[in-house]
Structure formats: C-alpha cells, structure tokens
Design a protein around this motif. Structure first.
Motif, PDB file in Angstrom:
ATOM      1  N   ASP A  61      38.780  72.277 -30.854  1.00  0.00           N
ATOM      2  CA  ASP A  61      38.572  70.857 -31.115  1.00  0.00           C
ATOM      3  C   ASP A  61      38.099  70.724 -32.559  1.00  0.00           C
ATOM      4  O   ASP A  61      36.929  70.907 -32.869  1.00  0.00           O
ATOM      5  N   GLN A 108      48.947  67.690 -31.861  1.00  0.00           N
ATOM      6  CA  GLN A 108      47.639  67.076 -31.686  1.00  0.00           C
ATOM      7  C   GLN A 108      47.107  66.468 -32.978  1.00  0.00           C
ATOM      8  O   GLN A 108      46.519  65.385 -32.961  1.00  0.00           O
ATOM      9  N   TRP A 112      44.439  63.508 -35.619  1.00  0.00           N
ATOM     10  CA  TRP A 112      43.688  63.708 -34.383  1.00  0.00           C
ATOM     11  C   TRP A 112      43.455  62.383 -33.649  1.00  0.00           C
ATOM     12  O   TRP A 112      42.339  62.078 -33.232  1.00  0.00           O
ATOM     13  N   ARG A 144      43.767  63.422 -27.855  1.00  0.00           N
ATOM     14  CA  ARG A 144      43.632  64.833 -27.464  1.00  0.00           C
ATOM     15  C   ARG A 144      44.547  65.144 -26.284  1.00  0.00           C
ATOM     16  O   ARG A 144      44.195  65.890 -25.380  1.00  0.00           O
ATOM     17  N   THR A 145      45.737  64.581 -26.298  1.00  0.00           N
ATOM     18  CA  THR A 145      46.692  64.788 -25.214  1.00  0.00           C
ATOM     19  C   THR A 145      47.257  66.201 -25.273  1.00  0.00           C
ATOM     20  O   THR A 145      47.845  66.591 -26.287  1.00  0.00           O
ATOM     21  N   SER A 178      50.149  62.928 -32.452  1.00  0.00           N
ATOM     22  CA  SER A 178      49.395  61.988 -31.614  1.00  0.00           C
ATOM     23  C   SER A 178      49.131  60.671 -32.328  1.00  0.00           C
ATOM     24  O   SER A 178      48.754  59.686 -31.681  1.00  0.00           O
TER      25      SER A 178
END
Length: 256
Positions: free
Chosen positions: A62, A152, A123, A126-127, A156
């Motif tokens: 992350d 991501q 970002w 967060r799929t 996204s």
C-alpha cells in the motif's frame, strides 16, 4: 467514413461519468484507426511469446497517497526490452521478459498513464486485479507485478474495472506500427529526433512532437512515451514527457 472527432462526445472535466464516456470513445477511436489499415501486428514486439499456464496474483504494498484529479490527457509508456534486459538475463525476477525462454521482446508496455496538466492522478482506488485479467496481457507487458501496479496506481484513475483499463491499453498498443529499430540503430549520427521521426513516419496521424524519447545518462534508448489528448488522439508532449531534445545523440542496444 465519419471523422474520429465526430465519434467523441463532449465531456465535463472531472466527471466520473464523463471519464467513462472518454474511455469508450477512446476504444472507438483506436478501433477506427486500426480498421483503416494503419495497424500492424503487435506480436512482432513479442516474438514467440507464450502465455503462462498459471499466474499468481501479485501482492502489492500500500504505497503512495491518493490523488484524484481531472484527466487532461494520457501517456503510453513503452519500454525497449533489449536495453531493459541488458544486464538482467539471469535475474529471476525478470526471467519471463529477459531469459529468452518465453519469447523475445521489443517494445513492451510500461503503462498507460492519465495526466492532469503538469502532474497526474494516482492511487484513486484499491480495487484488486485477478490473475484471469492479468494473464492475457503478459505478452504486451511481461511482468504480472508491473501490470497490477500500473492498474492500481494509474488505471484506477481512469475506470473502475481493471479489464477496461487493459483493454484500452491493448487497443492503443495494437494500433501502432513499428519501424525496424535494429536498422535504425545502425544509422549514422543517430539522434533522439531521428527516432521520433522514424516512429512518426511509420504511424499515420502521428507527428514527432507527440513522441517522447527517453535515454539513459549514456544516451541509450530506454523508453518511448506517446502523448495523447483526452480523446486518445496524438498531441504534442510537454517537456517532461518529451524527454531528450532532438539533437541529442542516441544509441539503441540491439541485444545479443
């Protein structure tokens, strides 16, 4: 046949619904270009590439702060594999791309990046992306972790579905024609401007100012960065995407 511009709806910047329409319009536009006979076989950039039977879904860290910004254009970043693999033939992390056992690669997709003026959104969600979505793209971009990260971080911010992001990327990539970069590498007094011109000459609708050329510190070609407007049509690159100036000496590693 109607012009490509007539196929593209007018949109309000920043609207999620308008961005979805932009993606659909881009698919139509790129498909029309290909139907006019301008596209070549992208497999030439992935000679004898074989898709793996199984793909593990990468676990991504992350990282990065979310930045939701209106999209003003796009960049298709294309990595020159012979240079990328020059010192990575025995690197297990890059075995698919660099070992030669699963194909020989020319230009591969680093990523399709939305832009927002002089910066970029990132970002936005967060799929996660499944292995089934990643696998068909591993000849276009032979690194599952890179594909997942590009989705991501960048994709996204373009669409809610990973499959749509990769579909747009494939259509843009498959719509390109490729001059003979091995022959170009042997030209006398090769420059970044020569590389731009050769690419634009091979691709109707493109012009040198829309082709970014990125060299390493020793002048070896690393990437092309193709600049698109919000309608997925070529536009002049800004200085950051344009990269090396036209008169800068360039070299192209052909591999072994």
């Amino acid at each position: 046949m109607p012009s490509i511009s007539s196929l593209l709806p007018k949109r309000r910047p920043g609207s999620r619904r308008s961005e979805a329409r932009a993606i659909r319009a881009g698919l139509i536009a790129a498909s029309v270009i290909a139907s006019l006979g301008f596209a070549s076989v992208a497999q030439a950039q992935a000679y004898q590439c074989r898709l793996p039977a199984n793909v593990q879904t990468p676990q991504l860290r992350d990282e990065g702060r979310a930045r939701n910004l209106p999209v003003t254009g796009y960049t298709l970043a294309l990595s020159w594999s012979p240079e990328f693999c020059r010192f990575r033939e025995d690197d297990r992390r890059h075995a698919r791309q660099c070992s030669g056992r699963q194909g020989r690669f020319g230009f591969t997709v680093h990523g399709l990046w939305p832009n927002s003026g002089r910066t970029w959104p990132q970002w936005c969600a967060r799929t996660p992306v499944s292995a089934d979505v990643l696998r068909p793209n591993l000849c276009m971009s032979p690194d599952a972790s890179l594909l997942a990260r590009q989705w991501q971080k960048h994709g996204s911010c373009m669409t809610r579905r990973p499959a749509t992001y990769f579909k747009v990327t494939r259509i843009l990539y498959d719509g390109l024609r490729w001059p003979d970069f091995v022959r170009i590498s042997r030209e006398d007094d090769l420059t970044a401007g020569t590389i731009r011109t050769r690419f634009a000459d091979a691709n109707p609708g493109w012009f040198p100012e829309a082709v970014g050329v990125h060299l390493d510190r020793k002048g070896w070609l690393e990437e092309l960065r193709l600049c698109y407007d919000r309608r997925f049509m070529p536009e002049a690159c800004d200085a950051q995407r344009f990269g090396a100036k036209d008169k800068q000496a360039a070299k192209i590693w052909r591999g072994l």
